[in-house]
Design an enzyme around this catalytic site. Structure first.
Site, PDB file in Angstrom:
ATOM      1  N   GLU A 161      31.360 -20.936 -31.225  1.00  0.00           N
ATOM      2  CA  GLU A 161      32.361 -20.698 -32.267  1.00  0.00           C
ATOM      3  C   GLU A 161      32.162 -19.364 -32.994  1.00  0.00           C
ATOM      4  OE1 GLU A 161      32.385 -24.064 -34.929  1.00  0.00           O
ATOM      5  OE2 GLU A 161      33.097 -25.416 -33.379  1.00  0.00           O
ATOM      6  N   GLU A 166      32.540 -29.974 -27.760  1.00  0.00           N
ATOM      7  CA  GLU A 166      32.279 -30.718 -29.008  1.00  0.00           C
ATOM      8  C   GLU A 166      33.545 -31.453 -29.375  1.00  0.00           C
ATOM      9  OE1 GLU A 166      30.821 -28.681 -32.541  1.00  0.00           O
ATOM     10  OE2 GLU A 166      29.497 -27.417 -31.331  1.00  0.00           O
TER      11      GLU A 166
HETATM   12  C1  BG6 Z   1      31.153 -27.373 -35.238  1.00  0.00           C
HETATM   13  C2  BG6 Z   1      29.831 -26.682 -35.154  1.00  0.00           C
HETATM   14  O1  BG6 Z   1      32.030 -26.499 -35.863  1.00  0.00           O
HETATM   15  O2  BG6 Z   1      31.296 -28.497 -36.007  1.00  0.00           O
HETATM   16  C3  BG6 Z   1      28.653 -27.542 -35.565  1.00  0.00           C
HETATM   17  O3  BG6 Z   1      29.599 -26.120 -33.891  1.00  0.00           O
HETATM   18  C4  BG6 Z   1      29.016 -28.425 -36.736  1.00  0.00           C
HETATM   19  O4  BG6 Z   1      27.560 -26.718 -35.840  1.00  0.00           O
HETATM   20  C5  BG6 Z   1      30.181 -29.323 -36.302  1.00  0.00           C
HETATM   21  O5  BG6 Z   1      27.945 -29.165 -37.225  1.00  0.00           O
HETATM   22  C6  BG6 Z   1      30.642 -30.339 -37.339  1.00  0.00           C
HETATM   23  O6  BG6 Z   1      31.000 -29.720 -38.527  1.00  0.00           O
HETATM   24  P1  BG6 Z   1      30.223 -29.987 -39.892  1.00  0.00           P
HETATM   25  O7  BG6 Z   1      30.548 -28.840 -40.755  1.00  0.00           O
HETATM   26  O8  BG6 Z   1      30.739 -31.270 -40.428  1.00  0.00           O
HETATM   27  O9  BG6 Z   1      28.776 -30.063 -39.553  1.00  0.00           O
END
Ligand code: BG6
Length: 470
Positions: A172, A371
């Site tokens: 990202e 993800e």
């Molecule tokens: C993604 C990232 O944007 O979302 C992760 O690659 C991140 O590092 C994940 O942890 C979930 O978002 P957050 O801000 O709730 O941890």
């Protein structure tokens, strides 16, 4: 009433099932093994109040010490792949100096253990974690730091290339641009659009140079990038709403998707930056290098869509320049399904729209979901009498997304896997442990005890059956 007919969603043989995490979010050992400080270690020392409940990056799930058990657990949960990242500041403590042999040994042990357990390492080189020494030189805004990153990437290929066959230049890359230079959620939290544009351009250049180094040295395997593709849906078909959504798409998606996959920046984005007087410094040869060094593989992170409408009011001409000078967020849309803990909309079809876009407009490049997940607060509420979290909402979340992935696959999208976020509850930057995402819970009050959640058991079945019924 007749019961609804169930369907089995079958995925292809060798589909990648697994999860992703990142060095800073899971390793712990933040001050051990010769590791240098990164921006998170530094920021936590300076301003612990910024972090939820004052929990910092030394309190993560302790993979640094527990990787043997954790990798066994991954296997048990049906992982055939897992994406960790390498911590640049662990491998090269000051970013551009000596290599830390303890770190080399650590990562080699990790990757070897993964291979021994049939969990393929998908290794990411950069996940939001600039070494502080490099940030002090300007971070992504600095050309020297781009060169230091390329050296670091090359060292990774040399040291681990015999074990790792899937590499990713960044996770990202738009997020550090937003966090560091627009919205203040990553150190140093400045608001400076010119720096944001330069940091974005330099990250693309760094990625292309890493791809070039990988190919030039003839390493076996593939190199890709992980992008958070957040579709921009216009409020209506009115030309003003369409234009607003197009600009949001240019800034947040196509700024990285186009150069990494097609080797060029969108013309509309260039025009807009020129018009507004925010072009980055580009040196001779940069654009050609970007053109000739695109990625082999695209990882797609998807959590939420972006709802956009035309601006309601004229922007203040004296306010700092921000992307939302051109659009407003359409937050009042009725009937949105929300994850209230993270404040993110849940819109499952978004994952399909991205996959169709990649198929139709990006040459159907090999891709995978790298993800997707749901962060929930106070999950202890859902503990059953055996101490297991009954996270049916998470199973539902995955199923509904996977159905759309399946549809895209049936229609011919070259999608090769689904890795969720994430394996064990991990530390989420400023949110620390507020929201839990894991297939396995982590008990912070009980020696980091790991317990498989109901979703973990479901994920194991999903992977073993290579599909699910619903
Ligand atoms: C993604 C990232 O944007 O979302 C992760 O690659 C991140 O590092 C994940 O942890 C979930 O978002 P957050 O801000 O709730 O941890």
């Amino acid at each position: 009433m007749r019961e609804m007919e169930k369907k089995f969603y079958q995925f292809p043989k060798d589909f990648w099932w697994g999860s992703a995490s990142s060095a800073t979010q899971m390793e712990g050992g933040a001050h051990e093994g010769g590791k240098g400080e990164n921006i998170w270690d530094h920021w936590f020392k300076e301003e612990p109040n910024r972090f939820f409940n004052g929990v910092g990056p030394e309190n993560t799930s302790d993979f640094y010490h527990q990787y043997l058990e954790d990798i066994k657990l991954m296997k048990e949960l049906g992982h055939n792949s897992f994406r960790p990242s390498i911590s640049w500041s662990r491998l090269i403590p000051d970013g551009d100096g000596e290599v830390n042999q303890e770190a080399v040994d650590f990562y080699r042990n990790v990757f070897q253990t993964m291979l021994d357990n049939d969990v393929e390492p998908f290794v990411n080189l950069y996940h939001f974690d600039m070494p502080i020494a490099m940030q002090n030189k300007g971070g992504w805004t600095s050309r020297d730091v781009v060169n230091a990153y390329v050296r670091y990437a090359t060292i990774c290929f040399e040291q681990f290339g015999d074990l790792v066959k899937k590499w990713f230049t960044h996770n990202e890359p738009v997020v550090p641009v937003e966090g560091q230079y627009l919205y203040g959620f990553h150190y140093p939290g400045e608001l400076d659009f010119q720096k944001a544009v330069q940091a974005g351009f330099n990250a693309v250049l760094a990625g292309a140079k890493a791809v070039q180094a990988f190919k030039a040295d003839g390493y076996e395997g593939e190199i890709g990038v992980i992008l958070n593709l957040t579709p921009s849906y216009p409020r209506s078909q009115h030309p003003a709403d369409l234009k607003a959504a197009h600009i949001a798409d240019l800034f947040f998606n196509r700024s990285f998707l186009d150069p990494f996959v097609k080797g060029e920046f969108p013309q509309d984005l260039i025009e807009l930056l020129k018009e507004e007087g925010f072009m980055p410094i580009v040196e001779e040869g940069d654009l050609e290098l970007i053109k000739n060094n695109t990625v082999d593989l695209l990882g797609i992170n998807y959590y939420q869509p972006r709802r956009i409408k035309a601006k309601e009011h004229l922007p203040n001409p004296h306010a700092p320049f921000m992307p939302d000078r051109f659009f407003d967020y359409f937050n009042e849309m009725h009937g949105r399904k929300m994850n209230p803990y993270r404040g993110w909309e849940i819109y499952e079809k978004g994952i399909y729209d991205i996959l169709v876009n990649v198929r139709e407009n990006y040459g159907n490049i090999p891709c995978f979901i790298s993800e997707n997940g749901m962060g929930v607060e106070n999950e202890e509420r859902f503990l059953n009498e055996n101490g297991q979290i009954q996270d049916d909402y998470r199973i539902e979340f995955y199923k509904e997304h996977l159905k759309w992935v399946h549809k895209a696959l049936e229609e011919g999208t070259n999608v090769k896997g689904f890795q969720c976020w994430t394996f064990i509850d991990n530390w989420s930057w400023l949110n620390a442990y507020k929201n839990r995402y894991g297939l396995v819970s982590l008990d912070l009050n009980n020696n980091f005890k790991r317990t498989i959640k109901k979703s973990g058991e479901w994920y194991r079945e999903l992977s073993h059956n290579n599909g699910f019924e619903d």
